[in-house]
Design a protein around this motif. Sequence first.
Motif, PDB file in Angstrom:
ATOM      1  N   LYS A  12       0.834  -1.202   0.000  1.00 40.83           N
ATOM      2  CA  LYS A  12       0.000   0.000   0.000  1.00 40.83           C
ATOM      3  C   LYS A  12       0.873   1.257   0.000  1.00 40.83           C
ATOM      4  O   LYS A  12       0.582   2.233  -0.705  1.00 40.83           O
ATOM      5  CB  LYS A  12      -0.920   0.004   1.227  1.00 40.83           C
TER       6      LYS A  12
ATOM      7  N   GLN B 289       1.112   4.273  -2.859  1.00 36.45           N
ATOM      8  CA  GLN B 289       1.010   5.704  -2.552  1.00 36.45           C
ATOM      9  C   GLN B 289       2.208   6.472  -3.112  1.00 36.45           C
ATOM     10  O   GLN B 289       2.060   7.565  -3.679  1.00 36.45           O
ATOM     11  CB  GLN B 289       0.907   5.901  -1.037  1.00 36.45           C
TER      12      GLN B 289
ATOM     13  N   SER C 287       1.949   6.678  -6.938  1.00 37.07           N
ATOM     14  CA  SER C 287       0.920   7.634  -7.345  1.00 37.07           C
ATOM     15  C   SER C 287       1.475   9.053  -7.350  1.00 37.07           C
ATOM     16  O   SER C 287       1.242   9.833  -8.278  1.00 37.07           O
ATOM     17  CB  SER C 287      -0.286   7.533  -6.411  1.00 37.07           C
TER      18      SER C 287
END
Length: 216
Positions: free
Chosen positions: A182, A186, A189
């Motif tokens: 995760k 992030q 992104s």
Amino acid sequence: MTSVVIGEDDLLLRQGLESVLTRGGFTVVASVGSADELIAAVDARPPDLVVTDIRMPPNHADDGLVAAARIRAKYPDVAVVVLSQYVQRRYATELLADQSERVGYLLKQRISDLDDFLGSLHTVVDGGTAIDPEVVEVMVNRARLVDGQLARLTPRQIEVLALIAEGRSNASIAARLVVSEKAVVQHTSHIYDALGIPVDANDHRRVLAVVRYLAQ
């Protein structure tokens, strides 16, 4: 089996490559010591893969790289991996200029890690890109100097960017940096936002996007 043509003027290294590739499941159909012989061998029997040194006779300059470019232009389905003793960003840029698929640029010392080396060759044959981590570092550092967008990235995001450019998956990056997947998502992104790269679920396409960006 995957057929391969080897171009390397150092006899001992050439024989070593033959042995490593044969044990790794490749079929060596030709092994030559000059750029001219390399092109002739590929013309005689286009292989699945060409592995060549950058510096080769007749000029002992970038003859191998020039031969690789000619082979890629004439035989786009032939995967090409070039080997170099030193990091040269220009070589990577020239290799990636027109197309980034089925191409690799690895430092010769990488051969000592046989599993990693053979894995990189298979990645390229399968249509991917294999850029040596040290080459990626040089490309990232240059991009940071000339592009204000990269200057906004954190040191961790720069690490993630370099690993993406090496072709690693989110799971591999997470394991390498000892963080959650995760957290990697992030970071990526934010990187894509900074570089203006559309998010794409296809791992290979994201590698191409990043590598092409760094090669500008």
